[in-house]
Design an enzyme around this catalytic site. Structure first.
Site, short mmCIF file in Angstrom:
data_model
loop_
_atom_site.label_atom_id
_atom_site.label_comp_id
_atom_site.label_asym_id
_atom_site.label_seq_id
_atom_site.Cartn_x
_atom_site.Cartn_y
_atom_site.Cartn_z
N ARG A 114 -28.99 48.65 -98.52
CA ARG A 114 -27.86 48.40 -97.63
C ARG A 114 -26.52 48.31 -98.36
O ARG A 114 -25.54 47.86 -97.77
CB ARG A 114 -28.10 47.09 -96.84
CG ARG A 114 -29.30 47.17 -95.90
CD ARG A 114 -29.62 45.83 -95.28
NE ARG A 114 -30.81 45.92 -94.43
CZ ARG A 114 -30.79 46.11 -93.11
NH1 ARG A 114 -29.64 46.25 -92.50
NH2 ARG A 114 -31.91 46.19 -92.41
N ASP A 158 4.15 51.41 -65.86
CA ASP A 158 5.22 51.71 -66.81
C ASP A 158 4.64 51.82 -68.22
O ASP A 158 4.39 50.81 -68.88
CB ASP A 158 6.28 50.62 -66.74
CG ASP A 158 7.43 50.85 -67.72
OD1 ASP A 158 7.47 51.94 -68.34
OD2 ASP A 158 8.27 49.95 -67.87
N GLU A 198 -23.85 37.50 -84.20
CA GLU A 198 -24.00 38.92 -83.84
C GLU A 198 -24.83 39.02 -82.58
O GLU A 198 -25.85 38.34 -82.43
CB GLU A 198 -24.66 39.71 -84.97
CG GLU A 198 -24.87 41.19 -84.64
CD GLU A 198 -25.49 41.97 -85.79
OE1 GLU A 198 -26.35 42.83 -85.52
OE2 GLU A 198 -25.12 41.72 -86.96
N ARG A 209 -21.60 51.64 -92.04
CA ARG A 209 -21.53 50.19 -92.19
C ARG A 209 -20.12 49.68 -92.48
O ARG A 209 -19.89 48.47 -92.58
CB ARG A 209 -22.46 49.76 -93.32
CG ARG A 209 -23.92 50.11 -93.05
CD ARG A 209 -24.81 49.85 -94.26
NE ARG A 209 -24.72 48.50 -94.76
CZ ARG A 209 -25.35 47.46 -94.21
NH1 ARG A 209 -26.12 47.63 -93.15
NH2 ARG A 209 -25.22 46.26 -94.73
N GLU A 244 -22.97 47.21 -83.51
CA GLU A 244 -23.45 45.88 -83.90
C GLU A 244 -22.24 45.00 -84.20
O GLU A 244 -21.93 44.72 -85.37
CB GLU A 244 -24.37 45.99 -85.12
CG GLU A 244 -25.60 46.85 -84.90
CD GLU A 244 -26.45 46.99 -86.16
OE1 GLU A 244 -26.22 46.21 -87.12
OE2 GLU A 244 -27.32 47.87 -86.19
N GLU A 279 -25.29 34.94 -87.94
CA GLU A 279 -25.12 35.85 -89.06
C GLU A 279 -25.05 35.08 -90.38
O GLU A 279 -25.27 33.87 -90.43
CB GLU A 279 -23.85 36.71 -88.85
CG GLU A 279 -24.15 38.12 -88.35
CD GLU A 279 -24.94 38.94 -89.37
OE1 GLU A 279 -24.88 38.63 -90.58
OE2 GLU A 279 -25.63 39.89 -88.96
N GLU A 320 -26.37 55.14 -89.70
CA GLU A 320 -25.65 53.88 -89.54
C GLU A 320 -24.49 53.82 -90.51
O GLU A 320 -24.68 53.73 -91.73
CB GLU A 320 -26.59 52.70 -89.77
CG GLU A 320 -25.91 51.34 -89.65
CD GLU A 320 -26.79 50.19 -90.10
OE1 GLU A 320 -26.74 49.14 -89.46
OE2 GLU A 320 -27.50 50.35 -91.12
N GLU A 371 -19.88 41.82 -84.81
CA GLU A 371 -20.00 40.44 -85.27
C GLU A 371 -18.70 39.69 -84.96
O GLU A 371 -17.63 40.29 -84.85
CB GLU A 371 -20.27 40.39 -86.78
CG GLU A 371 -21.58 41.06 -87.17
CD GLU A 371 -21.75 41.24 -88.67
OE1 GLU A 371 -22.89 41.45 -89.11
OE2 GLU A 371 -20.72 41.20 -89.40
N HIS A 377 -21.21 47.63 -87.44
CA HIS A 377 -21.97 48.81 -87.84
C HIS A 377 -22.13 49.74 -86.65
O HIS A 377 -22.39 49.30 -85.53
CB HIS A 377 -23.34 48.42 -88.38
CG HIS A 377 -23.28 47.53 -89.58
ND1 HIS A 377 -24.38 46.88 -90.10
CD2 HIS A 377 -22.23 47.16 -90.38
CE1 HIS A 377 -24.03 46.17 -91.15
NE2 HIS A 377 -22.73 46.32 -91.34
#
Length: 446
Positions: free
Chosen positions: A318, A55, A198, A337, A134, A191, A335, A136, A247
């Site tokens: 970063r 359903d 992570e 982020r 990645e 982390e 990547e 976390e 990420h």
């Protein structure tokens, strides 16, 4: 993740040999929640013949009650027997796509929608879209009634180990459980924030990788409970510490060749990679509501905690939204982020792929690389470098989503309309709630 069983007969034989007594038919709703219909193994033949109905009107964002009958079409490559056995025997699972009674894909199925966008990728000559996530998460203690508290189980930091990292044994058991299910775990560590962890697993084609994310969340929560802990993928569970991201490392392939790699190109990136990057940056505001879908997501996207806030890219630092990791050759990737683990992975990767393909089709050129720490740049310096900001709230992100036709098309009308409606209601409920912070600030003052 190694997949071997594919035929109906192999699944039947494996179920018999392993004493499988129940079967979970799993799928994901528009909000990203894993749902399942559990049936006894006696229904296996019916399941394998795509004749199992459910359903759909009881699932948020699916269909109205007058059009509720839907079919579960299992992906046989997702056959998996869970390692935790009860006195009733073992439980296996199959991840399913959702079909309408006329045997056509249901447009509100996030997994099926991602497959639709992949068809566009294939029409452009690419064979595979790979994802290395990645994710976390935080581990909190349970109280005497086995309810989650806001008390973290450790005071560890980045790459710490026991006795500071008291979640180490739980994390190891999660890794062992994942490996038993066929995951190739590449790394596992504490982390930045206390109680934050992570676990990274090997990249895969995007459908398999999204399936893995949903399975990963289930395993993490299950094993955490066995350790007297509550695992949460909430982006920012506590004030004053880093939030949890997911990420996404992405790459396009043509056959066995990475289409993002060019040994002679600038930074050894191909024009395809630069165009895909240009698309990701152009549509960054539009896809933020999908990749960061909760009110809480925007408590993470603030300066000072390593989460990206600014629309820029770099091959070195970063702080920007998109980073190009050092690896080249077959491992060349982009990547992103900003994505957090509350996102529906199927929807997030559908919009990211669509954004990148738009960049390829229109040969978009990304702005200049930013190798400075953007967090310490002044507003004037960011303006001169054409560095924009991500939306600061879910409300602003939804406004940007509504303006981006490419991202809306990546979702399809059914998912787009239901997502926007649900998230608008979520924002309205949040906006009307009186928080503890407001009471602390104003109750006595006024």
């Amino acid at each position: 993740m190694t997949k071997q069983l594919k035929t109906k007969e192999e699944i039947r034989q494996n179920a018999k040999e392993e004493n499988v007594r129940f079967l979970r038919l799993m799928f994901t709703d528009i909000m990203g929640a894993v749902k399942n219909v559990e049936v006894p193994i006696s229904q296996l033949d019916k399941v394998l013949d795509n004749k199992m109905m459910f359903d759909g009107s009881s699932i948020e964002g699916f269909v109205r009650i007058e059009e509720s009958d839907m079919y579960l079409y299992p992906d046989l490559s997702t056959w998996m027997i869970f390692p935790w056995e009860s006195s009733h025997g073992k439980v296996a699972r199959l991840i399913c796509d959702i079909y309408l009674p006329n045997n056509t894909p249901f447009p509100g199925d996030p997994r099926g929608n991602l497959k639709r966008v992949l068809q566009e990728m294939e029409q452009l000559g690419f064979s595979t879209f790979n994802l290395g996530p990645e994710p976390e998460f935080f581990l909190f203690k349970l109280d005497a009634l086995q309810e989650p508290t806001d008390e973290l189980n450790d005071k560890g930091g980045y790459f710490d180990f026991a006795p500071t990292d008291l979640g180490e044994n739980c994390r190891r058991d999660i890794v062992l459980e994942l490996e038993g299910l066929g995951f190739e775990v590449e790394a596992s560590h504490h982390e930045v924030a206390p109680g934050q962890h992570e676990i990274d697993f090997k990249y895969a084609n995007v459908i398999e990788a999204c399936d893995n994310i949903q399975t990963f969340k289930l395993v993490v929560r299950t094993i955490a409970r066995k350790h007297g802990l509550h695992a949460t993928f909430m982006p920012k569970p506590l004030f004053g510490i880093a939030g949890s991201g997911m990420h996404c490392n992405m790459s396009l392939f043509k056959g066995g060749s990475n289409a993002f790699y060019d040994a002679e190109g600038e930074l050894q990136l191909s024009q395809t990679a630069y165009h895909f990057l240009g698309g990701l940056l152009k549509h960054a505001l539009g896809y933020t509501a999908i990749c960061n879908p909760t009110v809480n997501s925007y408590k993470r996207l603030v300066p000072g905690y390593e989460a990206p806030v600014y629309v820029a890219w770099s091959g070195q630092n970063r702080s920007p939204l998109i980073r190009v990791p050092e690896s080249r050759g077959v491992s060349t990737r982009l990547e992103l982020r900003s994505v957090d683990p509350s996102a529906n992975p199927y929807l997030a990767l559908a919009v990211l792929l669509k954004a990148g393909l738009d960049g390829i089709k229109n040969e978009l050129t990304p702005p200049s690389v930013v190798d400075r720490n953007i967090y310490i740049m002044s507003e004037e310096e960011r303006k001169d470098a054409n560095i924009g900001d991500l939306p600061p709230t879910l409300h602003e992100a939804l406004k940007e989503l509504k303006k981006d036709e490419v991202i809306a098309e990546a979702l399809g009308k059914h998912i787009f309309d239901n997502f926007v409606e649900a998230k608008s209601l979520e924002w309205a409920a949040y906006r009307q709630t009186v928080s503890q912070w407001e009471k602390d600030q104003y109750l006595e003052l006024y």
